[in-house]
Design an enzyme around this catalytic site. Structure first.
Site, mmCIF file in Angstrom:
data_model
loop_
_atom_site.group_PDB
_atom_site.id
_atom_site.type_symbol
_atom_site.label_atom_id
_atom_site.label_comp_id
_atom_site.label_asym_id
_atom_site.label_seq_id
_atom_site.Cartn_x
_atom_site.Cartn_y
_atom_site.Cartn_z
ATOM 1 N N GLY A 30 -0.114 9.627 4.389
ATOM 2 C CA GLY A 30 -0.525 10.391 5.560
ATOM 3 C C GLY A 30 -0.066 9.696 6.822
ATOM 4 O O GLY A 30 1.121 9.420 7.006
ATOM 5 N N SER A 31 -1.013 9.345 7.691
ATOM 6 C CA SER A 31 -0.650 8.753 8.974
ATOM 7 C C SER A 31 -0.009 7.378 8.834
ATOM 8 O O SER A 31 0.677 6.933 9.749
ATOM 9 C CB SER A 31 -1.877 8.653 9.888
ATOM 10 O OG SER A 31 -2.852 7.803 9.317
ATOM 11 N N VAL A 83 0.846 -1.184 0.000
ATOM 12 C CA VAL A 83 0.000 0.000 0.000
ATOM 13 C C VAL A 83 0.884 1.238 0.000
ATOM 14 O O VAL A 83 1.947 1.259 0.623
ATOM 15 C CB VAL A 83 -0.972 -0.001 1.204
ATOM 16 C CG1 VAL A 83 -0.231 0.082 2.519
ATOM 17 C CG2 VAL A 83 -1.997 1.117 1.100
ATOM 18 N N GLU A 129 -9.387 3.561 7.010
ATOM 19 C CA GLU A 129 -9.573 4.512 5.913
ATOM 20 C C GLU A 129 -11.016 4.520 5.418
ATOM 21 O O GLU A 129 -11.285 4.834 4.267
ATOM 22 C CB GLU A 129 -8.631 4.153 4.753
ATOM 23 C CG GLU A 129 -7.177 3.997 5.143
ATOM 24 C CD GLU A 129 -6.546 5.252 5.730
ATOM 25 O OE1 GLU A 129 -6.956 6.362 5.355
ATOM 26 O OE2 GLU A 129 -5.669 5.126 6.589
#
Length: 199
Positions: free
Chosen positions: A14-15, A10, A97
């Site tokens: 972001g986080s 993946v 997500e």
């Protein structure tokens, strides 16, 4: 008999960079083509509340973002580098997500030993924000976005911590990258932190 496992790759932007999911087996810096990363996603569950949602980053297709470019001083000037994460974490990520993200497959690019562009991961998974998702926010000024980030707090902590952790992680993992949108927001929030300390 155990079934053979297939790596799940993946693209984290972001986080996932500073707070990766469990079972990460490797990470490789890379970048995508045709997307921009923007703080254009409401966060009512992690970095804000239902009453006062924070903001987190999302990737959005460049052609979709072009509709909002008049309010964006950095429409497509940066190459955004981030790490690729591998692991058997699809189920956890789908929950994490869930708020308005769509799963897509992309090729992730990097730089080869001779400085040439190479594909570092074929068909990596990436969670992309679409302009029609209910959490998508556009047409906000950088100062308005920074204000929301600086003030918001949610179950995962202050929204500005998300911004600061993301900036620090990117500088560490891909120092050659530059994200003007992220840099300006971080500068504004840190400036307000400093003003608060002095008052």
């Amino acid at each position: 008999m155990d079934q053979p496992t297939v790596p799940f790759v993946v693209f984290g932007y972001g986080s996932l960079i500073f707070k990766p999911p469990p079972h990460v087996i490797s990470r490789v810096p890379g970048y995508l083509k045709g997307y921009v990363r923007r703080f254009a996603q409401r966060s009512p569950d992690h970095r804000g509340t239902e009453e006062s949602p924070g903001r987190v980053v999302t990737l959005i297709h460049q052609e979709d973002w072009n509709e909002f470019s008049p309010s964006d001083p950095f429409p497509d000037t940066d190459i955004v580098w981030d790490p690729v994460y591998g692991g058997e974490v699809r189920g956890l990520l789908d929950i994490r997500e869930a708020a308005g993200y769509t799963l897509e497959e992309v090729d992730v690019y990097g730089v080869g030993p001779a400085g040439e562009e190479v594909v570092v991961a074929h068909k990596a998974q990436v969670y992309v924000g679409r302009k029609d998702n209910p959490a998508f926010v556009a047409d906000e000024s950088l100062e308005d976005i920074a204000t929301v980030i600086w003030r918001s707090i949610g179950p995962s902590g202050p929204n500005k911590d998300y911004l600061y952790h993301l900036g620090a992680a990117i500088r560490e993992l891909a120092p050659e990258s530059h994200d003007s949108h992220l840099s300006v927001l971080e500068s504004l929030c840190r400036e307000w932190d400093q003003e608060r300390l002095l008052n």
